[in-house]
Design a protein around this motif. Sequence first.
Motif, PDB file in Angstrom:
ATOM      1  N   VAL A 158       0.924  -1.452   0.136  1.00 35.28           N
ATOM      2  CA  VAL A 158      -0.122   0.077  -0.023  1.00 35.28           C
ATOM      3  C   VAL A 158       0.954   1.310   0.079  1.00 35.28           C
ATOM      4  O   VAL A 158       1.557   1.407   0.882  1.00 35.28           O
ATOM      5  CB  VAL A 158      -0.959   0.009   1.198  1.00 35.28           C
ATOM      6  N   GLY A 159       0.979   1.946  -1.093  1.00 31.04           N
ATOM      7  CA  GLY A 159       1.627   2.994  -1.288  1.00 31.04           C
ATOM      8  C   GLY A 159       1.831   3.651  -2.586  1.00 31.04           C
ATOM      9  O   GLY A 159       1.177   3.311  -3.315  1.00 31.04           O
ATOM     10  N   ASN A 160       2.888   4.576  -2.615  1.00 27.92           N
ATOM     11  CA  ASN A 160       3.315   4.883  -3.835  1.00 27.92           C
ATOM     12  C   ASN A 160       3.790   3.641  -4.904  1.00 27.92           C
ATOM     13  O   ASN A 160       4.574   3.126  -4.496  1.00 27.92           O
ATOM     14  CB  ASN A 160       4.421   5.992  -3.699  1.00 27.92           C
ATOM     15  N   LEU A 161       3.041   3.513  -6.221  1.00 23.86           N
ATOM     16  CA  LEU A 161       3.381   2.405  -6.998  1.00 23.86           C
ATOM     17  C   LEU A 161       4.807   2.484  -7.513  1.00 23.86           C
ATOM     18  O   LEU A 161       5.510   1.380  -8.056  1.00 23.86           O
ATOM     19  CB  LEU A 161       2.518   2.488  -8.234  1.00 23.86           C
ATOM     20  N   HIS A 162       5.252   3.846  -7.674  1.00 25.59           N
ATOM     21  CA  HIS A 162       6.813   3.744  -8.084  1.00 25.59           C
ATOM     22  C   HIS A 162       7.759   3.110  -6.977  1.00 25.59           C
ATOM     23  O   HIS A 162       8.766   2.384  -7.341  1.00 25.59           O
ATOM     24  CB  HIS A 162       7.101   5.182  -8.543  1.00 25.59           C
ATOM     25  N   ALA A 163       7.412   3.466  -5.834  1.00 24.67           N
ATOM     26  CA  ALA A 163       8.207   2.811  -4.568  1.00 24.67           C
ATOM     27  C   ALA A 163       8.059   1.402  -4.835  1.00 24.67           C
ATOM     28  O   ALA A 163       8.900   0.513  -4.510  1.00 24.67           O
ATOM     29  CB  ALA A 163       7.954   3.606  -3.437  1.00 24.67           C
ATOM     30  N   VAL A 193       2.207  -7.810  -3.919  1.00 26.53           N
ATOM     31  CA  VAL A 193       0.898  -7.459  -4.736  1.00 26.53           C
ATOM     32  C   VAL A 193       0.353  -6.201  -4.566  1.00 26.53           C
ATOM     33  O   VAL A 193       0.333  -5.798  -3.158  1.00 26.53           O
ATOM     34  CB  VAL A 193      -0.190  -8.380  -4.273  1.00 26.53           C
ATOM     35  N   ASP A 194       0.493  -5.021  -5.441  1.00 21.94           N
ATOM     36  CA  ASP A 194      -0.054  -3.765  -5.329  1.00 21.94           C
ATOM     37  C   ASP A 194      -1.641  -3.696  -4.844  1.00 21.94           C
ATOM     38  O   ASP A 194      -2.375  -4.530  -5.510  1.00 21.94           O
ATOM     39  CB  ASP A 194      -0.196  -2.985  -6.345  1.00 21.94           C
ATOM     40  N   LEU A 195      -2.094  -3.324  -3.791  1.00 22.24           N
ATOM     41  CA  LEU A 195      -3.442  -3.327  -3.350  1.00 22.24           C
ATOM     42  C   LEU A 195      -4.210  -1.963  -3.722  1.00 22.24           C
ATOM     43  O   LEU A 195      -3.445  -1.106  -4.238  1.00 22.24           O
ATOM     44  CB  LEU A 195      -3.571  -3.159  -1.658  1.00 22.24           C
ATOM     45  N   SER A 196      -5.500  -2.244  -3.916  1.00 19.26           N
ATOM     46  CA  SER A 196      -6.075  -1.062  -4.751  1.00 19.26           C
ATOM     47  C   SER A 196      -5.907   0.379  -3.958  1.00 19.26           C
ATOM     48  O   SER A 196      -5.922  -0.072  -2.617  1.00 19.26           O
ATOM     49  CB  SER A 196      -7.703  -1.408  -4.914  1.00 19.26           C
ATOM     50  N   ARG A 197      -6.222   1.301  -4.487  1.00 16.74           N
ATOM     51  CA  ARG A 197      -5.783   2.633  -3.872  1.00 16.74           C
ATOM     52  C   ARG A 197      -7.225   2.800  -2.872  1.00 16.74           C
ATOM     53  O   ARG A 197      -7.058   3.662  -1.811  1.00 16.74           O
ATOM     54  CB  ARG A 197      -5.953   3.870  -4.889  1.00 16.74           C
ATOM     55  N   SER A 198      -8.213   2.695  -3.463  1.00 16.01           N
ATOM     56  CA  SER A 198      -9.490   2.997  -2.681  1.00 16.01           C
ATOM     57  C   SER A 198     -10.202   2.033  -1.572  1.00 16.01           C
ATOM     58  O   SER A 198     -10.408   2.256  -0.572  1.00 16.01           O
ATOM     59  CB  SER A 198     -10.785   3.359  -3.666  1.00 16.01           C
ATOM     60  N   GLY A 199      -9.890   0.688  -2.030  1.00 13.07           N
ATOM     61  CA  GLY A 199     -10.483  -0.282  -1.206  1.00 13.07           C
ATOM     62  C   GLY A 199      -9.292  -1.144  -0.679  1.00 13.07           C
ATOM     63  O   GLY A 199      -9.676  -2.378  -0.214  1.00 13.07           O
TER      64      GLY A 199
END
Length: 554
Positions: A456-461, A476-482
């Motif tokens: 959870v955070g900046n996708l570039h990082a 795994v990138d979690l969704s920004r809103s949920g």
Amino acid sequence: MLSQELRINPWILMAAFMVLVGPFALNFHMHYPDEIYYRDAAVKMLQNGDFLTTYLGSGELRFKKPILTYWAVVAGFKLFGVNEFGSRIFFLLSGAMTVGLTFWLGKVLFRNEKIASVSALIMTANPVLILSSGRSIPDVLLVLTMTISAIGFAGLLRDGDQASKKYSWLMYLGLALAFEVKGLPAAALGVLGFLYLLFNPWRRVSWKTLLNIPALLVSLFIALFWFVAMWKIHGPTYLDSFLEDQVGIRVASRILLIFQNGLLASVLLIAIFVPWILLAIPASKNIIVKCWKENAAFFGFAILWGLAILAMGAMTSKFYERYLLPVAPVLAVWLGWVLVRGGAFNRQKSIKISLGVLLFVIVILAGFSISINSGEKGTVWLRLQWLIGALFLSYAAITWVGSPKKLPKLIAYSFLLIFFMLSTITYHISLPHQGNQVWSYVEKAQINPELPIGFVGNLHAGSKIRMSLGTSYHLVDLSRSGWKNEVAQFENLIIEDRMLDSLDTSGFEVNQASVSWDSKQIPDLLKLYGKPEFDLLLESTGRKYFFLSRKNDF
């Protein structure tokens, strides 16, 4: 007449490009946003063994670009490991190869090594090529493949129906590879070039010569292979995503926006050829007429591709300077031709002014670099870069006095030295590296690689961290809103500090895994670099990422 001294060895020029742009490109001095799409997908490809399907860091499918850029990143990872060097090395190599191909393009068109040399120098000094060579995104691969195609077009323009079949092979194969890099823009330039060969009034090429059936069939297979494979694997829905990116969201419909983008594209197209284009101005009227009479077929071809790229840039919803790159080598040869025929390099005053400005920039960068780095210990590479800069400035001074005919070479090398010296400053901004810090934490904490890690955070990082963790861990990138609703699925999480307070962490062990520079604090951090106060400022203002491990209830 241009001096023999200006002739260059393209292999040396390509090597210089690699060496001097390399420090800037092969570490994250500057991180371009779109790189995450290709790097994340490449890591996923290595993990799941599917080298055709492209994914986002979240695990969602992404079909907006063809496959060749992803494969370039995968190849780097396979050969050099999953790291910054591996992600960008083939893009840097493509930039250097574009310089060499520009030389070849000039030789094919004019059989004149002087024009070829000047053209290669112009392309070497192209700031958009230099920047694009340090980014793992499609643009430098597109200019490389389009230049291969341009050499094919050039041979057909020069020799007409007597042209060797190798030129039709180069034309078709270059276009096929370009289509697998970027899609429709390559096809549009290819169709325009093909029609120009058929119908230009100066040296038309017959259908019989153009329809090299073996070359055409092989090229069609290369161009369409991935698209057919995606259709069979994922069905027609993948095409909606591809066409939306290629045509839908990128094509502007408002007249004012088209005008603004077109004006910006025109200004930038001139700017990327400074100072060379300024050297051509004094005798431009007579020389352009002379060049038109000498080779109207190529003159018209270069203008057609130049106008086409401006039109395509104008029609985008948002214009970027890198969109001009595919035709830059053709325009570099056109400009080199004009400069040579116009005797521009006999006007030493203009050349010395141009070179003087560039050398002054190098001196300023070197001075600033020394001022912020002088107190550091163990920075052998930095001191080597300063030494190289000093040697170049000394060589430039000697050449200025003793060999003025070599000054155009120094202009090209000065552009490379600017980025070489800039890397001694910008490398600070990329440190500390979030990915390397998180990797050290994960190794020390002995995190189980079989458990996926939610991010959870900046996708570039996140992309940097994913690359540093390599193929052993699934981030795994979690969704920004949920994302809060998705946390329950993970035993381990990496969360940016600004989001940590909104999560109930009572069920987790929380440890700081990384801290990096906040862009707003860069001036103050640079001032304090190497001083005791630096660590305090970094800790108080830096962007932090925390590693959360779910507590064992036993």
